[in-house]
Design an enzyme around this catalytic site. Sequence first.
Site, PDB file in Angstrom:
ATOM      1  CG  HIS A 140      -1.812  -1.156   1.375  1.00 46.09           C
ATOM      2  ND1 HIS A 140      -2.814  -1.448   0.474  1.00 46.09           N
ATOM      3  CD2 HIS A 140      -1.864  -2.115   2.338  1.00 46.09           C
ATOM      4  CE1 HIS A 140      -3.442  -2.540   0.870  1.00 46.09           C
ATOM      5  NE2 HIS A 140      -2.889  -2.961   1.993  1.00 46.09           N
ATOM      6  CG  ASP A 141       1.699   2.600   3.821  1.00 49.41           C
ATOM      7  OD1 ASP A 141       0.502   2.811   3.554  1.00 49.41           O
ATOM      8  OD2 ASP A 141       2.075   2.203   4.936  1.00 49.41           O
TER       9      ASP A 141
END
Length: 311
Positions: A240-241
């Site tokens: 994700h990040d």
Amino acid sequence: MPTPIILDCDPGHDDAMAILLAVGDPRVDLRAVTTSAGNQTIAKTTLNARRMCALAKAFDVPVAAGYPKPLTGPLLVGDDVHGETGLDGWDFPDPAEVPLHSAHAVDLIHGLLTDSPEPLTLVVTGPQTNIAGLLALHPEDRHKIKEIVCMGGATHRGNTLPYSEYNILVDPEAAHEVLASGIPMTYCGLNVTHQAPVTPEVLHRILDVGTHIGKVSAALLEFRSSTYDQIWDLPDAPLHDPVAIARVLDPTLVECVEAPVSIELRGEFTRGATVIDLYGVTGREPNALVATRLDTERFWDVFMKALAALG
């Protein structure tokens, strides 16, 4: 010129990879790493941020701890995904080369904004508690922030509650206040981060970098994929990040659209949901950019290049 950023995060495996990308890619200038409570307690997320900065030899990047809990209510940690340390999967040495900064995260961010001759970009890959606190204490700082790019939310379903993504759910009041500030916002939500799955091929590419950092990264991501497989029957866990970092270092990697966004605060079953009107059915004016498509092949090329650059 590289884009100056402050990374506010809650490491966490994917936050850890975001730190490596931010240090390893010359198109961003990482001015500080600040931490929030989220994937684990503030003590553990801060230790993990120091560990990753030490691993990346980012000894000149200050690391400061922020708030230990959300604006309201108890902290919801993500230990089912990230383990007891928040970064299970590798036995890290003491990161003595990266001491904890003496200032609170909010004070450090405020000082950097004040001293910078140009507006800074905030990349937020955890709950937005620190940023809400900053804007409450220093409302004038909103004019010194170029934009906020966050990993948070989703255009459709969630990953913690049916419609709520974890980072927003941990502190929806903070997310609501940050969105209401009028600072330009970009949401890189689950719908786009799931376009970056850590497949066996990706893990092989990380190991083929042939460095200690590559070995550590592969071990961390293998642990995280094992928990995703157990919880969601999803062995190729999405990363994700780093997608939020990718949006900053090369906006063409992450395609976005303008849309009205609201944060649900009171729903019995939908607290923490990002209500994103992609089709204009509410008639409300857009107030944010929402990521919709990731150039997955180029994203992984950029990530591998950054890992290799860290040596």
